[in-house]
Design a protein around this motif. Structure first.
Motif, PDB file in Angstrom:
ATOM      1  N   ARG A 295       0.836  -1.204   0.000  1.00 24.37           N
ATOM      2  CA  ARG A 295       0.000   0.000   0.000  1.00 24.37           C
ATOM      3  C   ARG A 295       0.870   1.254   0.000  1.00 24.37           C
ATOM      4  O   ARG A 295       2.035   1.193   0.423  1.00 24.37           O
ATOM      5  N   PRO A 296       0.280   2.400  -0.376  1.00 24.87           N
ATOM      6  CA  PRO A 296       1.028   3.649  -0.212  1.00 24.87           C
ATOM      7  C   PRO A 296       1.474   3.784   1.253  1.00 24.87           C
ATOM      8  O   PRO A 296       0.678   3.539   2.162  1.00 24.87           O
ATOM      9  N   GLY A 297       2.711   4.124   1.465  1.00 23.59           N
ATOM     10  CA  GLY A 297       3.233   4.257   2.826  1.00 23.59           C
ATOM     11  C   GLY A 297       3.969   3.019   3.307  1.00 23.59           C
ATOM     12  O   GLY A 297       4.777   3.089   4.229  1.00 23.59           O
ATOM     13  N   ASP A 298       3.692   1.859   2.718  1.00 26.04           N
ATOM     14  CA  ASP A 298       4.421   0.641   3.079  1.00 26.04           C
ATOM     15  C   ASP A 298       5.856   0.728   2.560  1.00 26.04           C
ATOM     16  O   ASP A 298       6.089   1.227   1.444  1.00 26.04           O
TER      17      ASP A 298
ATOM     18  N   LEU B 129       1.991   1.772   8.384  1.00 27.34           N
ATOM     19  CA  LEU B 129       1.306   2.744   9.247  1.00 27.34           C
ATOM     20  C   LEU B 129      -0.082   2.229   9.612  1.00 27.34           C
ATOM     21  O   LEU B 129      -0.786   1.679   8.751  1.00 27.34           O
ATOM     22  N   PHE B 130      -0.475   2.403  10.844  1.00 23.58           N
ATOM     23  CA  PHE B 130      -1.812   2.005  11.303  1.00 23.58           C
ATOM     24  C   PHE B 130      -2.579   3.223  11.789  1.00 23.58           C
ATOM     25  O   PHE B 130      -1.990   4.139  12.375  1.00 23.58           O
TER      26      PHE B 130
ATOM     27  N   GLY C 199       1.398   7.965  12.156  1.00 22.75           N
ATOM     28  CA  GLY C 199       2.578   8.440  11.438  1.00 22.75           C
ATOM     29  C   GLY C 199       3.870   7.764  11.847  1.00 22.75           C
ATOM     30  O   GLY C 199       4.916   8.047  11.264  1.00 22.75           O
ATOM     31  N   VAL C 200       3.807   6.890  12.864  1.00 23.27           N
ATOM     32  CA  VAL C 200       5.006   6.133  13.248  1.00 23.27           C
ATOM     33  C   VAL C 200       4.840   4.700  12.739  1.00 23.27           C
ATOM     34  O   VAL C 200       3.996   3.954  13.241  1.00 23.27           O
ATOM     35  N   PRO C 201       5.617   4.300  11.716  1.00 25.69           N
ATOM     36  CA  PRO C 201       5.435   2.958  11.168  1.00 25.69           C
ATOM     37  C   PRO C 201       5.815   1.874  12.168  1.00 25.69           C
ATOM     38  O   PRO C 201       6.760   2.040  12.958  1.00 25.69           O
TER      39      PRO C 201
END
Ligand SMILES: CC(C)(COP(=O)(O)OP(=O)(O)OC[C@H]1O[C@@H](n2cnc3c(N)ncnc32)[C@H](O)[C@@H]1OP(=O)(O)O)[C@@H](O)C(=O)NCCC(=O)NCCS
Length: 163
Positions: free
Chosen positions: A53-56, A76-77, A90-92
């Motif tokens: 996904r975007p951000g992964d 990110l969750f 914002g903290v993966p």
């Protein structure tokens, strides 16, 4: 000397990351579940569902023949559906797994270091994870700069800053 290389994880690595998620979930042999049972568990599946996904972001370790042997990735969750190691939006949160026959040869540490570089390049200031206290992996995390920020009954949430 066994040789391996690290490369960025791609969308096509979803199946292998699923394998490594199963390894991470089954770190305790005494409580290991079959692959299908692990991946049917929504609390586990969310670490890989829809990859990439975007951000992964993440890294895969490969042996000399290009066969994947380990992976570490960040996701990110949202606050209303936090992962086990959630600390803030914002903290993966990281997942890490290495094939059993490749453990204790530096692969896990190399993956953690590669992912920290990727996180910095993506503009993240921190990384988090959750680890059960009985898992020796916690010592690896401490030696890679992770600090416990919250303790549950059996597990700790750990955070490191990214430079
Ligand atoms: C945890 C894991 C990813 C570590 O990867 P690895 O490639 O085995 O780790 P490394 O070889 O980079 O070793 C890192 C450190 O742990 C130590 N270590 C490795 N295997 C160990 C073991 N079985 N017991 C105790 N320490 C061990 C190494 O000595 C090394 O420390 P050193 O550099 O000071 O010698 C891997 O063992 C694994 O996949 N375990 C099952 C899944 C899991 O627990 N994932 C994490 C869930 S939070």
């Amino acid at each position: 000397m066994t040789s391996f290389r690290i490369r960025p994880a791609a969308g096509a690595d979803a199946r292998f990351l699923g394998d490594m998620l199963v390894e991470a979930s089954n770190w305790s042999v005494a409580r290991a579940r079959p692959r299908v049972a692990v991946l049917e568990d929504p609390k586990v599946l969310r670490y890989i569902a829809g990859w990439k996904r975007p951000g992964d972001f993440g890294s895969v370790a490969e042996d000399a023949h290009g066969v994947p042997i380990g992976a570490c990735w960040g996701r990110l969750f949202p606050a209303n559906e936090p992962g086990y190691g959630f600390v803030a939006v914002g903290v993966p949160e990281l997942t890490l797994g290495v094939n059993p026959q490749w453990r204790a040869q530096g692969v896990g540490r190399a993956l953690l270091q590669a992912v920290a570089v990727q996180a910095g390049a993506a503009g993240h200031a921190r990384l988090s994870l959750s680890v059960e206290r009985a898992n020796f992996a916690q010592r690896l995390y401490v030696s890679e700069g992770f600090v416990t920020v919250e303790s549950g009954e059996d597990s700790d949430t750990m955070v490191r800053t990214v430079h």
